[in-house]
Design a protein around this motif. Structure first.
Motif, PDB file in Angstrom:
ATOM      1  N   LEU A  16       0.822  -1.212   0.000  1.00 24.31           N
ATOM      2  CA  LEU A  16       0.000   0.000   0.000  1.00 24.31           C
ATOM      3  C   LEU A  16       0.857   1.264   0.000  1.00 24.31           C
ATOM      4  CD1 LEU A  16      -2.780  -1.069   2.550  1.00 24.31           C
ATOM      5  CD2 LEU A  16      -2.913  -1.015   0.059  1.00 24.31           C
ATOM      6  N   ALA A  17       2.004   1.230   0.681  1.00 26.69           N
ATOM      7  CA  ALA A  17       2.871   2.417   0.745  1.00 26.69           C
ATOM      8  C   ALA A  17       3.423   2.786  -0.629  1.00 26.69           C
ATOM      9  CB  ALA A  17       4.013   2.176   1.727  1.00 26.69           C
ATOM     10  N   MET A  18       3.653   1.795  -1.468  1.00 24.70           N
ATOM     11  CA  MET A  18       4.152   2.076  -2.815  1.00 24.70           C
ATOM     12  C   MET A  18       3.147   2.899  -3.628  1.00 24.70           C
ATOM     13  SD  MET A  18       7.179   0.912  -3.042  1.00 24.70           S
ATOM     14  CE  MET A  18       7.430   0.997  -4.812  1.00 24.70           C
ATOM     15  N   GLY A  19       1.883   2.885  -3.199  1.00 28.35           N
ATOM     16  CA  GLY A  19       0.876   3.682  -3.875  1.00 28.35           C
ATOM     17  C   GLY A  19       1.048   5.174  -3.700  1.00 28.35           C
ATOM     18  N   ALA A  20       1.959   5.596  -2.823  1.00 28.53           N
ATOM     19  CA  ALA A  20       2.219   7.024  -2.643  1.00 28.53           C
ATOM     20  C   ALA A  20       3.167   7.575  -3.705  1.00 28.53           C
ATOM     21  CB  ALA A  20       2.803   7.273  -1.248  1.00 28.53           C
ATOM     22  N   VAL A  21       3.830   6.704  -4.454  1.00 30.76           N
ATOM     23  CA  VAL A  21       4.793   7.167  -5.461  1.00 30.76           C
ATOM     24  C   VAL A  21       4.122   7.857  -6.653  1.00 30.76           C
ATOM     25  CG1 VAL A  21       6.619   6.453  -7.053  1.00 30.76           C
ATOM     26  CG2 VAL A  21       6.493   5.443  -4.764  1.00 30.76           C
ATOM     27  N   PRO A  22       3.117   7.246  -7.299  1.00 32.43           N
ATOM     28  CA  PRO A  22       2.497   7.914  -8.454  1.00 32.43           C
ATOM     29  C   PRO A  22       1.905   9.290  -8.144  1.00 32.43           C
ATOM     30  CG  PRO A  22       1.884   5.598  -8.406  1.00 32.43           C
ATOM     31  CD  PRO A  22       2.569   5.879  -7.117  1.00 32.43           C
ATOM     32  N   PRO A  23       1.189   9.501  -7.008  1.00 30.88           N
ATOM     33  CA  PRO A  23       0.670  10.847  -6.755  1.00 30.88           C
ATOM     34  C   PRO A  23       1.767  11.880  -6.542  1.00 30.88           C
ATOM     35  CG  PRO A  23       0.213   9.399  -4.895  1.00 30.88           C
ATOM     36  CD  PRO A  23       0.673   8.549  -6.015  1.00 30.88           C
ATOM     37  N   PHE A  24       2.894  11.462  -5.954  1.00 29.02           N
ATOM     38  CA  PHE A  24       4.003  12.402  -5.789  1.00 29.02           C
ATOM     39  C   PHE A  24       4.559  12.822  -7.146  1.00 29.02           C
ATOM     40  CE2 PHE A  24       8.594  13.170  -5.409  1.00 29.02           C
ATOM     41  CZ  PHE A  24       8.591  14.247  -4.539  1.00 29.02           C
ATOM     42  N   VAL A  25       4.699  11.854  -8.052  1.00 31.59           N
ATOM     43  CA  VAL A  25       5.160  12.162  -9.413  1.00 31.59           C
ATOM     44  C   VAL A  25       4.179  13.105 -10.104  1.00 31.59           C
ATOM     45  CG1 VAL A  25       5.637  11.184 -11.696  1.00 31.59           C
ATOM     46  CG2 VAL A  25       6.434  10.002  -9.636  1.00 31.59           C
ATOM     47  N   MET A  26       2.877  12.847  -9.929  1.00 35.04           N
ATOM     48  CA  MET A  26       1.856  13.685 -10.552  1.00 35.04           C
ATOM     49  C   MET A  26       1.929  15.116 -10.030  1.00 35.04           C
ATOM     50  SD  MET A  26      -0.624  13.299 -12.794  1.00 35.04           S
ATOM     51  CE  MET A  26      -0.825  14.903 -13.540  1.00 35.04           C
ATOM     52  N   MET A  27       2.152  15.286  -8.762  1.00 34.48           N
ATOM     53  CA  MET A  27       2.262  16.633  -8.167  1.00 34.48           C
ATOM     54  C   MET A  27       3.440  17.396  -8.769  1.00 34.48           C
ATOM     55  SD  MET A  27       1.409  15.491  -4.250  1.00 34.48           S
ATOM     56  CE  MET A  27       1.940  17.030  -3.498  1.00 34.48           C
ATOM     57  N   VAL A  28       4.562  16.721  -8.937  1.00 40.14           N
ATOM     58  CA  VAL A  28       5.735  17.368  -9.541  1.00 40.14           C
ATOM     59  C   VAL A  28       5.435  17.782 -10.984  1.00 40.14           C
ATOM     60  CG1 VAL A  28       8.124  17.000 -10.267  1.00 40.14           C
ATOM     61  CG2 VAL A  28       7.359  16.156  -8.040  1.00 40.14           C
ATOM     62  N   LEU A  29       4.784  16.917 -11.730  1.00 41.10           N
ATOM     63  CA  LEU A  29       4.484  17.215 -13.138  1.00 41.10           C
ATOM     64  C   LEU A  29       3.543  18.403 -13.274  1.00 41.10           C
ATOM     65  CD1 LEU A  29       3.995  13.596 -14.551  1.00 41.10           C
ATOM     66  CD2 LEU A  29       5.931  15.122 -14.957  1.00 41.10           C
ATOM     67  N   THR A  30       2.515  18.469 -12.432  1.00 40.82           N
ATOM     68  CA  THR A  30       1.557  19.570 -12.551  1.00 40.82           C
ATOM     69  C   THR A  30       2.177  20.912 -12.185  1.00 40.82           C
ATOM     70  OG1 THR A  30       0.760  19.098 -10.306  1.00 40.82           O
ATOM     71  CG2 THR A  30      -0.460  18.123 -12.139  1.00 40.82           C
ATOM     72  N   VAL A  31       3.184  20.905 -11.339  1.00 41.19           N
ATOM     73  CA  VAL A  31       3.820  22.163 -10.925  1.00 41.19           C
ATOM     74  C   VAL A  31       4.891  22.607 -11.913  1.00 41.19           C
ATOM     75  CG1 VAL A  31       5.240  23.265  -9.152  1.00 41.19           C
ATOM     76  CG2 VAL A  31       3.320  21.797  -8.490  1.00 41.19           C
ATOM     77  N   PHE A  32       5.698  21.685 -12.396  1.00 39.21           N
ATOM     78  CA  PHE A  32       6.877  22.064 -13.162  1.00 39.21           C
ATOM     79  C   PHE A  32       6.808  21.763 -14.664  1.00 39.21           C
ATOM     80  CE2 PHE A  32       8.434  21.217  -8.809  1.00 39.21           C
ATOM     81  CZ  PHE A  32       8.962  22.478  -8.525  1.00 39.21           C
ATOM     82  N   VAL A  33       5.885  20.930 -15.096  1.00 43.07           N
ATOM     83  CA  VAL A  33       5.909  20.484 -16.491  1.00 43.07           C
ATOM     84  C   VAL A  33       4.654  20.857 -17.268  1.00 43.07           C
ATOM     85  CG1 VAL A  33       6.133  18.474 -18.013  1.00 43.07           C
ATOM     86  CG2 VAL A  33       7.421  18.553 -15.868  1.00 43.07           C
ATOM     87  N   MET A  34       3.499  20.639 -16.702  1.00 49.11           N
ATOM     88  CA  MET A  34       2.245  20.725 -17.451  1.00 49.11           C
ATOM     89  C   MET A  34       1.634  22.128 -17.402  1.00 49.11           C
ATOM     90  SD  MET A  34       0.639  17.161 -15.990  1.00 49.11           S
ATOM     91  CE  MET A  34      -0.967  17.409 -16.744  1.00 49.11           C
TER      92      MET A  34
END
Length: 581
Positions: free
Chosen positions: A215-233
């Motif tokens: 279940l803890a590994m499920g925290a990785v994709p949302p963290f990546v998504m947060m970075v993308l929305t701030v710096f890339v998209m």
């Protein structure tokens, strides 16, 4: 790795260059019978979308991977959670379904937030909520904490699931929107597969904490998504222009368009849509959904219907409960349970790439894929029921794998594509909110009741019940769903107006015609005599028949095809390099 894989497979599966197709022109003379001359129009080579568009679509679909991973990993973690916390069948059902019940208000929040602060900021907020929920579940010491974490995940799923297909649709060229929007479904399936593989990878740890790691590994994709929305998209041009941020909109349009002409035309289309939207107040906007006109009513029947049918098909209960169902069928080895479930996930991902190829293909499209999908769901549910009836769990396992493949060929990717492309801008966010809500509600109800239903009427009865629902879905789609490939977002209302026999506004009709020419997908010709200006409404100068066959004077060899240039019926020149006799 998943992003790179999707990027490569997208271009590998791109269709071959344009093909020649015949187009009939009827040449009439008052004293003679009509003479048919066949014109071969060479369609422009279907250029791939700009790489920037593909990159942004891949970034957005990371959000869908959140839901996919959660679905996949929980199916295996439930086996260990059940033993570690001594959970009952009802507790498992409510823990699984709580995410979807909570996702319903998340869907409603998403529509308002996306229209207010933008698509990317909404995705950021959804990912943050998901991140907190995943960590709460991983650290939970009791059932109540698990339930709270699962509920927070539901808010994030509900908000994000409604927005990332919308973001991709608003960033994509019309002729590639089907394939690009299907990236969201691809990401869900990749996430499911990764969740299943995570179960297999961490099952070897001690059973007292291996589910926590899963279940803890499920925290990785949302963290990546947060970075993308701030710096890339960036946000979409439609959102920027709705807020008066024209320079930012033009900057994004330059990146997502293949020419300056396309950029200007898209900008003009968005301005026209926004001008129409300004005439409708926020209250009237909801009234257009709750008390729609004839055209929007047909759109809503289709989009809300397929949103409901997607989850009533039983896909989530199979994805979540597959290991438990295998256990009921007689497979008690944990590696076999999780490994076979991962195989079903692999089938789900693999078939999806076939669907991506044919979504915008000239010989396929949305409608045939959906009909194939639901007919295969009827067959596979029946197959699973037969396996339980004859006591062969392996027949049921094959049925589960066939179900996953059949779902991915149409019901999976096309549901959210239709929601994002069919509804007009004035009701799109609200309509997608309702679609997402019905989708999550149907999933929640089935997840809450399916295991109990299986105990009450046996697995045979449960899966025959699902087969009946999917048969109803097939009939609904056969009657109601039109083909919408290669239609721009702006012309969709006009297209449905023709279907239901409603009048088309004159301005929209012209805009629709310009969209056709820009897309290079539908050839819509206006023929004028003598190369001069035609008079609108004068049958002696120009007339378009309903099926696209144009009538021109046989004695006037030099006629002009609007949008292609001059065409000489005798000398057979090229028209703007695209048409020849």
């Amino acid at each position: 790795f998943s992003r790179v894989l999707l990027f490569l497979l997208y271009f590998i599966l791109s269709p071959s260059p344009g093909q020649r197709e015949p187009f009939m022109v009827v040449v009439e003379d008052d004293a003679a019978a009509p003479v048919e001359k066949k014109i071969m129009f060479e369609q422009s080579v279907k250029a791939p979308p700009p790489k920037y568009v593909v990159q942004m679509a891949l970034c957005a679909c990371v959000n869908s991977a959140l839901l996919g991973y959660d679905t996949g990993v929980l199916s295996g973690a439930l086996l260990y959670l059940r033993d570690a916390m001594d959970l009952s069948t009802q507790q498992i059902e409510w823990l699984t379904s709580s995410m979807n019940y909570i996702a319903i208000p998340g869907c409603f929040i998403a529509g308002a937030i996306a229209d207010s602060i933008g698509r990317t900021k909404t995705l950021f907020a959804a990912s943050l909520t998901f991140l907190v929920g995943a960590l709460l579940m991983a650290g939970a010491q009791d059932y109540q904490t698990l339930f709270v974490g699962r509920s927070l995940i539901g808010v994030g799923v509900g908000a994000g699931l409604a927005i990332d297909p919308l973001y991709i649709a608003e960033m994509s060229p019309p002729e590639h929107r089907g394939r690009l929007t299907s990236f969201s479904e691809t990401a869900i399936n990749v996430g499911i597969l990764l969740g299943y593989l995570s179960n297999v990878a961490f099952m070897w740890l001690d059973s007292s904490y291996n589910w926590r790691v899963m279940l803890a590994m499920g925290a990785v994709p949302p963290f990546v998504m947060m970075v993308l929305t701030v710096f890339v998209m960036p946000d979409t041009p439609r959102f920027y222009m709705s807020k008066g941020r024209t320079e930012e909109a033009e900057a994004v349009l330059t990146k997502i368009s293949r020419s300056s002409q396309e950029s200007k035309q898209t900008e003009a289309d968005i301005k026209r849509s926004l001008a129409e939207e300004e005439k409708v107040s926020s209250r009237d906007g909801w009234m257009r959904v709750l008390r729609p006109d004839k055209v929007i009513s047909r759109m809503l029947i289709i989009t809300l219907g397929i949103s409901l049918l997607q989850q009533l098909s039983g896909v989530d209960v199979i994805l979540y409960y597959a290991p438990i169902l295998m256990e009921k069928g007689g497979i008690h080895d944990r590696l076999a349970q999780l490994g076979l479930t991962a195989l079903a996930g692999l089938a789900k991902v693999s078939v999806l790439f076939i669907a991506m190829h044919y979504l915008d293909h000239k010989s396929a499209g949305r409608r045939p894929l959906m009909l194939i999908s639901y007919s295969s769901l009827v067959f596979s549910c029946t197959f699973i029921a037969v396996g339980f009836a004859v006591g062969s769990v392996w027949v049921s396992v094959v049925g589960i794998i066939l179900f996953c493949g059949g779902f991915s060929i149409g019901a999976g990717p096309i549901t959210w594509l239709m929601n994002s492309e069919v509804l007009p801008l004035t009701v799109r966010a609200r309509g997608m909110t309702l679609g997402c809500s019905l989708n999550r509600l149907a999933s929640a109800v089935l997840q809450t009741t399916f295991l109990s239903l299986t105990e009450a009427i046996t697995p045979v009865g449960s899966f025959m019940f699902l087969a009946g629902i999917n048969l109803v879905g097939f009939v609904f789609l056969y009657i109601m769903q039109p083909e919408t490939k290669n239609k721009t977002l702006e012309e969709m209302y006009d297209y449905f107006a023709k279907i239901v026999g409603a009048p088309i506004p004159k301005m929209s009709q012209r805009a629709s015609s310009s969209d056709h020419g820009r897309n290079g997908s539908d050839i819509n010709l206006n023929v004028r005599k003598g190369g001069g200006d035609s008079k609108e409404g004068d049958p002696e100068h120009a007339e378009d028949s309903e099926d696209g066959i144009q009538e021109i004077g046989e004695n006037d060899p030099h006629s002009q095809v609007e949008g292609f240039g001059d065409v000489d019926l005798n000398d057979s020149p090229k028209a703007s390099g695209q048409a020849s006799i």
